[in-house]
Motif scaffolding. Sequence first.
Motif, PDB file in Angstrom:
ATOM      1  N   VAL A 271      -7.203 -21.094  44.158  1.00 26.50           N
ATOM      2  CA  VAL A 271      -6.766 -19.707  44.236  1.00 26.50           C
ATOM      3  C   VAL A 271      -5.557 -19.491  43.138  1.00 26.50           C
ATOM      4  CG1 VAL A 271      -5.560 -17.891  45.639  1.00 26.50           C
ATOM      5  CG2 VAL A 271      -7.185 -19.654  46.708  1.00 26.50           C
ATOM      6  N   ILE A 272      -5.691 -18.509  42.295  1.00 23.86           N
ATOM      7  CA  ILE A 272      -5.170 -18.048  41.301  1.00 23.86           C
ATOM      8  C   ILE A 272      -4.490 -16.745  41.307  1.00 23.86           C
ATOM      9  CG2 ILE A 272      -4.868 -18.340  38.455  1.00 23.86           C
ATOM     10  CD1 ILE A 272      -7.577 -19.963  38.466  1.00 23.86           C
ATOM     11  N   GLU A 273      -3.149 -16.617  41.216  1.00 24.64           N
ATOM     12  CA  GLU A 273      -2.617 -15.336  41.402  1.00 24.64           C
ATOM     13  C   GLU A 273      -2.521 -14.542  39.874  1.00 24.64           C
ATOM     14  OE1 GLU A 273       1.310 -15.015  43.327  1.00 24.64           O
ATOM     15  OE2 GLU A 273       1.328 -12.831  42.641  1.00 24.64           O
ATOM     16  N   GLY A 274      -3.162 -13.416  39.702  1.00 18.47           N
ATOM     17  CA  GLY A 274      -2.879 -12.922  38.345  1.00 18.47           C
ATOM     18  C   GLY A 274      -4.055 -11.718  38.106  1.00 18.47           C
ATOM     19  N   ASP A 275      -3.989 -11.437  36.917  1.00 17.89           N
ATOM     20  CA  ASP A 275      -4.971 -10.182  36.428  1.00 17.89           C
ATOM     21  C   ASP A 275      -6.234 -10.822  36.170  1.00 17.89           C
ATOM     22  OD1 ASP A 275      -6.384  -8.261  34.864  1.00 17.89           O
ATOM     23  OD2 ASP A 275      -4.401  -7.295  34.499  1.00 17.89           O
ATOM     24  N   ALA A 276      -7.239 -10.525  36.658  1.00 20.87           N
ATOM     25  CA  ALA A 276      -8.565 -10.916  36.455  1.00 20.87           C
ATOM     26  C   ALA A 276      -9.006 -10.821  34.857  1.00 20.87           C
ATOM     27  CB  ALA A 276      -9.882 -10.223  37.175  1.00 20.87           C
ATOM     28  N   SER A 277      -8.494  -9.693  33.988  1.00 14.41           N
ATOM     29  CA  SER A 277      -9.035  -9.577  32.847  1.00 14.41           C
ATOM     30  C   SER A 277      -8.413 -10.752  31.772  1.00 14.41           C
ATOM     31  CB  SER A 277      -8.849  -8.274  32.356  1.00 14.41           C
ATOM     32  OG  SER A 277      -7.320  -8.054  32.299  1.00 14.41           O
ATOM     33  N   VAL A 278      -7.284 -11.191  32.311  1.00 12.84           N
ATOM     34  CA  VAL A 278      -6.559 -11.957  31.598  1.00 12.84           C
ATOM     35  C   VAL A 278      -6.942 -13.579  31.733  1.00 12.84           C
ATOM     36  CG1 VAL A 278      -4.277 -12.969  31.113  1.00 12.84           C
ATOM     37  CG2 VAL A 278      -4.318 -10.443  31.447  1.00 12.84           C
ATOM     38  N   LEU A 279      -7.291 -13.657  33.170  1.00  7.93           N
ATOM     39  CA  LEU A 279      -7.495 -15.012  33.507  1.00  7.93           C
ATOM     40  C   LEU A 279      -8.740 -15.569  33.472  1.00  7.93           C
ATOM     41  CD1 LEU A 279      -5.133 -14.984  36.861  1.00  7.93           C
ATOM     42  CD2 LEU A 279      -4.566 -16.323  35.049  1.00  7.93           C
ATOM     43  N   LEU A 280      -9.811 -14.495  33.615  1.00  4.83           N
ATOM     44  CA  LEU A 280     -11.341 -14.920  33.479  1.00  4.83           C
ATOM     45  C   LEU A 280     -11.624 -15.474  32.256  1.00  4.83           C
ATOM     46  CD1 LEU A 280     -13.909 -14.752  34.731  1.00  4.83           C
ATOM     47  CD2 LEU A 280     -14.292 -12.517  33.778  1.00  4.83           C
TER      48      LEU A 280
ATOM     49  N   PRO B 260     -16.663  -6.255  30.012  1.00  8.94           N
ATOM     50  CA  PRO B 260     -16.778  -7.023  28.740  1.00  8.94           C
ATOM     51  C   PRO B 260     -16.257  -8.290  28.971  1.00  8.94           C
ATOM     52  CG  PRO B 260     -15.822  -4.675  28.420  1.00  8.94           C
ATOM     53  CD  PRO B 260     -16.017  -4.623  30.039  1.00  8.94           C
ATOM     54  N   ALA B 261     -15.181  -8.363  29.861  1.00  4.30           N
ATOM     55  CA  ALA B 261     -14.679  -9.904  29.829  1.00  4.30           C
ATOM     56  C   ALA B 261     -15.609 -10.819  30.973  1.00  4.30           C
ATOM     57  CB  ALA B 261     -13.300  -9.733  30.915  1.00  4.30           C
ATOM     58  N   ILE B 262     -16.370  -9.925  31.709  1.00  2.64           N
ATOM     59  CA  ILE B 262     -17.582 -10.544  32.496  1.00  2.64           C
ATOM     60  C   ILE B 262     -18.741 -11.128  31.526  1.00  2.64           C
ATOM     61  CG2 ILE B 262     -19.165 -10.433  34.239  1.00  2.64           C
ATOM     62  CD1 ILE B 262     -17.094  -8.388  35.679  1.00  2.64           C
ATOM     63  N   ARG B 263     -18.982 -10.078  30.792  1.00  3.30           N
ATOM     64  CA  ARG B 263     -20.045 -10.705  29.759  1.00  3.30           C
ATOM     65  C   ARG B 263     -19.624 -12.040  28.954  1.00  3.30           C
ATOM     66  NH1 ARG B 263     -24.115  -9.099  26.140  1.00  3.30           N
ATOM     67  NH2 ARG B 263     -24.846  -7.456  27.550  1.00  3.30           N
ATOM     68  N   ASP B 264     -18.406 -11.795  28.714  1.00  5.69           N
ATOM     69  CA  ASP B 264     -17.829 -12.911  27.643  1.00  5.69           C
ATOM     70  C   ASP B 264     -17.808 -14.148  28.422  1.00  5.69           C
ATOM     71  OD1 ASP B 264     -17.989 -11.236  25.623  1.00  5.69           O
ATOM     72  OD2 ASP B 264     -15.700 -10.834  25.723  1.00  5.69           O
ATOM     73  N   ALA B 265     -17.534 -14.054  29.673  1.00 13.21           N
ATOM     74  CA  ALA B 265     -17.083 -15.383  30.513  1.00 13.21           C
ATOM     75  C   ALA B 265     -18.438 -15.894  31.071  1.00 13.21           C
ATOM     76  CB  ALA B 265     -16.255 -15.135  31.515  1.00 13.21           C
ATOM     77  N   LEU B 266     -19.465 -15.283  31.395  1.00 13.26           N
ATOM     78  CA  LEU B 266     -20.754 -15.853  31.697  1.00 13.26           C
ATOM     79  C   LEU B 266     -21.560 -16.834  31.000  1.00 13.26           C
ATOM     80  CD1 LEU B 266     -22.862 -13.176  33.614  1.00 13.26           C
ATOM     81  CD2 LEU B 266     -21.563 -14.921  34.447  1.00 13.26           C
ATOM     82  N   ALA B 267     -21.625 -17.934  31.358  1.00  6.98           N
ATOM     83  CA  ALA B 267     -22.579 -18.934  30.604  1.00  6.98           C
ATOM     84  C   ALA B 267     -24.123 -18.414  30.569  1.00  6.98           C
ATOM     85  CB  ALA B 267     -22.707 -20.217  31.517  1.00  6.98           C
ATOM     86  N   ALA B 268     -24.951 -19.034  29.603  1.00 10.95           N
ATOM     87  CA  ALA B 268     -26.279 -18.368  29.643  1.00 10.95           C
ATOM     88  C   ALA B 268     -27.028 -18.681  30.747  1.00 10.95           C
ATOM     89  CB  ALA B 268     -26.841 -19.469  28.586  1.00 10.95           C
ATOM     90  N   GLY B 269     -27.930 -17.730  31.157  1.00 12.55           N
ATOM     91  CA  GLY B 269     -28.592 -17.746  32.519  1.00 12.55           C
ATOM     92  C   GLY B 269     -27.661 -17.394  33.520  1.00 12.55           C
ATOM     93  N   GLY B 270     -26.361 -17.003  33.533  1.00  8.80           N
ATOM     94  CA  GLY B 270     -25.299 -16.565  34.605  1.00  8.80           C
ATOM     95  C   GLY B 270     -25.818 -15.371  35.044  1.00  8.80           C
ATOM     96  N   ALA B 271     -24.968 -15.064  36.151  1.00  5.56           N
ATOM     97  CA  ALA B 271     -25.237 -13.793  37.026  1.00  5.56           C
ATOM     98  C   ALA B 271     -23.947 -13.254  37.431  1.00  5.56           C
ATOM     99  CB  ALA B 271     -26.443 -13.759  37.837  1.00  5.56           C
ATOM    100  N   ALA B 272     -23.709 -12.091  37.531  1.00  2.72           N
ATOM    101  CA  ALA B 272     -22.697 -11.507  38.172  1.00  2.72           C
ATOM    102  C   ALA B 272     -22.859 -10.611  39.495  1.00  2.72           C
ATOM    103  CB  ALA B 272     -21.894 -10.452  37.283  1.00  2.72           C
TER     104      ALA B 272
END
Lengths: 140, 277
Positions: free
Chosen positions: B192-201, B224-236
């Motif tokens: 569990v990590i406390e903080g802003d998702a756009s910064v921590l992702l 945009p942050a979700i796109r950058d963080a997903l590995a190839a073949g990943g899903a959100a």
Amino acid sequence: MAKKVTGFVKLQIPAGKANPAPPVGTALGPQGINIMAFCKEFNSRTQGQDTILPVEITIFSDKSFTFITKTPPAAVLLKKEAGIEKGSGQPNRNKVGRVSRAQVRKIAELKMPDLNCDTIESAMAMVAGAARSMGLEVVD
Amino acid sequence: MSDRARWVTVRVHPGGNPEAVAAALFDAGAQGVQELGDSLVTHVPDMAAANALLCAALAASPDARVETEPLPDVDWSVEWKRGIGVQHLDRLKIAPPWLAADLDPATTIVIEPEMAFGTGEHATTRGVVRLLQSVVHEDDRVADLGAGSAVLSIAAAKLGAAHVAAIEIDHDAIANAEANVARNGVADRVVVIEGDASVLLPLVAPVRVITANIISSVLLGLLPAIRDALAAGGAAILSGILLNERDEMLRALDAAGWRVVAEDREDVWWSTTITRR
């Protein structure tokens, strides 16, 4: 069969910013409803509106609820139109700004669904009264 | 929660001009006002703030009367907890501790209902848990944005994820999230990590699965942050979207290069699984 209404709560809260702290928690907690669910739905439905919104929540016997949001208070709309931060503490002596008749009409038209008025003129009279009571001059 | 006084109740009998008094209370720092009969009730953290409201109310309406009293910091969800049941969501269940004793711990997410979001009582939580079951694979890395009670993080771990970052910005939710992670025996896999998702992702990326049960405007900002963080073949999996926002969200997802691969609808809520095109 229709569900039995067991509670009715009226709040004014900033659009998109409900949270379970007081007064939302203190008002809804004793009613036994899922406060977080209310906050999520209220915030979803009102996101992006930078204003205070009156909301009326009806609670049913199975702890489910519905709510409706009303138009923002006239005082909030008047402050926005007049470009002032707050109303006057002494509205009769200390004027803090002015609004035009056209601005009063615009607010009256927006508020019409929630006002107990038959005509736009009587709604405008109510809005103008609210303006004067917060130290705003109504000008032509 | 303790019953120490953390708040001061301010009750205003506004006299002749209730609307101006309500506006003045907001000007003076009130975060919300309840209309209770003829009075306006709000709550502030201390007496200094209460005095500011008192002055504001009297300035707006000289014949206003103001009363203050300490308010114990209590868990307002107690009444609601009594009605909580077991949620059966395909292979998984969500249950409060007092109903979990006879359920299989491997497939049951045990959540102590507190003020953190995500008890299983909300359609959006259920929507994500249903979608998650066809998305999470053994040994996946997962990020859960707006984790709340950590219910979705725990669900991912029970579905086989090797590492889950439960990111939550609300400080008041963190203790509940950590307790739930420990209670479910997944503390070796869920952090569990406390903080802003756009910064921590970006710091926990790359991940193969991202869950985000928030609200549509925040989700759009996070895409945009979700796109950058997903590995190839990943899903959100996105949720917290009202059904009447679905069309607008579909257009935004399409424009941003996402493909919708699954949808879930319950009540007025829409949840969706998306992948990069």
